[in-house]
Design a protein around this motif. Structure first.
Motif, PDB file in Angstrom:
ATOM      1  N   ARG A 127      53.688 -23.001  64.457  1.00 59.15           N
ATOM      2  CA  ARG A 127      52.507 -23.719  63.971  1.00 59.15           C
ATOM      3  C   ARG A 127      51.491 -22.754  63.353  1.00 59.15           C
ATOM      4  N   VAL A 129      47.460 -22.864  61.109  1.00 59.31           N
ATOM      5  CA  VAL A 129      46.351 -23.797  60.894  1.00 59.31           C
ATOM      6  C   VAL A 129      46.233 -24.255  59.448  1.00 59.31           C
ATOM      7  N   ASN A 130      46.633 -23.401  58.512  1.00 58.71           N
ATOM      8  CA  ASN A 130      46.662 -23.817  57.109  1.00 58.71           C
ATOM      9  C   ASN A 130      47.753 -23.038  56.389  1.00 58.71           C
ATOM     10  N   PRO A 131      48.209 -23.530  55.240  1.00 52.41           N
ATOM     11  CA  PRO A 131      49.405 -22.946  54.629  1.00 52.41           C
ATOM     12  C   PRO A 131      49.262 -21.487  54.213  1.00 52.41           C
ATOM     13  N   ALA A 133      47.859 -19.190  56.175  1.00 50.07           N
ATOM     14  CA  ALA A 133      47.675 -18.367  57.378  1.00 50.07           C
ATOM     15  C   ALA A 133      48.961 -17.651  57.784  1.00 50.07           C
TER      16      ALA A 133
ATOM     17  N   ASP B   3      49.324 -28.766  49.181  1.00 46.88           N
ATOM     18  CA  ASP B   3      48.401 -28.367  50.245  1.00 46.88           C
ATOM     19  C   ASP B   3      47.746 -29.568  50.918  1.00 46.88           C
ATOM     20  N   ASP B   4      48.261 -30.753  50.669  1.00 44.27           N
ATOM     21  CA  ASP B   4      47.679 -31.979  51.219  1.00 44.27           C
ATOM     22  C   ASP B   4      48.778 -32.696  52.008  1.00 44.27           C
ATOM     23  N   LEU B   5      48.621 -32.708  53.337  1.00 43.05           N
ATOM     24  CA  LEU B   5      49.688 -33.260  54.181  1.00 43.05           C
ATOM     25  C   LEU B   5      49.965 -34.735  53.873  1.00 43.05           C
ATOM     26  N   ARG B 164      55.558 -23.567  51.397  1.00 45.10           N
ATOM     27  CA  ARG B 164      54.804 -24.491  52.250  1.00 45.10           C
ATOM     28  C   ARG B 164      55.766 -25.257  53.132  1.00 45.10           C
ATOM     29  N   ALA B 166      55.924 -28.055  56.359  1.00 50.54           N
ATOM     30  CA  ALA B 166      55.104 -28.978  57.150  1.00 50.54           C
ATOM     31  C   ALA B 166      56.007 -29.831  58.031  1.00 50.54           C
ATOM     32  N   ALA B 177      51.510 -31.431  60.343  1.00 49.87           N
ATOM     33  CA  ALA B 177      50.944 -30.129  60.712  1.00 49.87           C
ATOM     34  C   ALA B 177      51.674 -29.065  59.900  1.00 49.87           C
ATOM     35  N   TRP B 178      51.009 -27.923  59.713  1.00 51.14           N
ATOM     36  CA  TRP B 178      51.630 -26.826  58.952  1.00 51.14           C
ATOM     37  C   TRP B 178      52.463 -25.931  59.852  1.00 51.14           C
TER      38      TRP B 178
END
Lengths: 181, 181
Positions: A127, A129-131, A133, B3-5, B164, B166, B177-178
């Motif tokens: 996991r 927190v953002n892509p 990271a 970047d938008d789940l 990316r 997810a 979640a990422w």
């Protein structure tokens, strides 16, 4: 040609060798299915890096820290699947998988930008927190090779009616036999 | 958009719905991986027949006598894999599989020539002496539907750097979640 077992076996190896050497081949991106750590089946696309007919084996590259390495260490039997649209041919390869460290020579042949596929923090699947990271790192000690020893080749040609299904087994020296489609 | 789940989840369902309705879609022919009867992973290409976002479920058609039905009855957890080349998107769906009899209405919607996929002797996978040694039959009682209840959707976009990844889980109402790529 779809009625000649020797020609079908030859077609499969031509396809695999083309996949390992030609980025535009239908056999470049193939599917590797494994048994997951919780007992279900997993599948992902991998790049075919080497195909050796003499020993009936394939190779893929992976990050040592990837989930599939952990899966293979528990359950070594998997399937490699590919689809060749021009002749409507599905190839299923039942394989015994093992993982070894990549050699220095193999690492040296990887283009520099591609080396980021082996390394990085946190490792794939954790996991974040953002892509953004993630730290991209090239870590030769995480460069691993998956070896797939082919136990069975099952082909299915869909262009003829009835369809043609054949099975080539290592135990029979890959001579081949017909199966009901 | 990668970047938008919420947008990624939407893209996955558009792709699945397109696959179920459009023969030319990248999601028409997808991979179904299961655990085989001897414990290794199996994989084959199947045709996506139905995608329902409301209940997060997919459907495929199969011959009741096929090996995958026997596999699913023992090991119901599998993976559905698809690859969308235009946006370089891999979608892995972890699913719980079950098999039910096809309904009369579903059978009625199958084009007549395609009904030979459900029936025939000997059943798929049995040894035959030559590729013509099969009787093609249409047997509605062998027409079955595989239902795949989606437990997790894992996406991987390869077009951006870093990639990316997810994860959308049924347990979290597929909010997403990422993950490290």
């Amino acid at each position: 040609m779809t009625d000649d077992l020797g020609a079908i076996r030859c077609q499969v190896w031509q396809l695999l060798q083309e996949g390992a050497s030609d980025r535009t081949s239908a056999a470049r991106h193939i599917v590797l299915a494994t048994v997951g750590r919780t007992g279900g089946a997993e599948a992902r696309t991998v790049i075919l890096r080497r195909a050796q007919q003499r020993i009936a084996a394939l190779e893929f590259h992976t990050d040592r820290a990837s989930e599939k390495v952990a899966e293979i260490e528990i359950h070594p039997y998997g399937t490699v699947l590919l689809w060749e649209p021009e002749t409507a041919l599905q190839v299923r390869l039942r394989v015994m998988l093992s993982v070894r460290k990549g050699t220095e020579a193999e690492w040296g042949r990887i283009p520099a930008p591609s080396r980021f596929a082996y390394g990085g923090q946190p490792p794939s699947g954790q996991r974040i927190v953002n892509p953004g990271a993630v730290s991209l790192l090239q870590e030769p000690e995480r460069f691993a090779v998956i070896e797939a020893r082919i136990e069975e080749i099952e082909t299915l040609h869909l262009a003829t009616q009835p369809h043609r299904r054949a099975l080539f087994r290592r135990a029979d020296d890959f001579t081949g036999a017909w199966l009901a489609p």
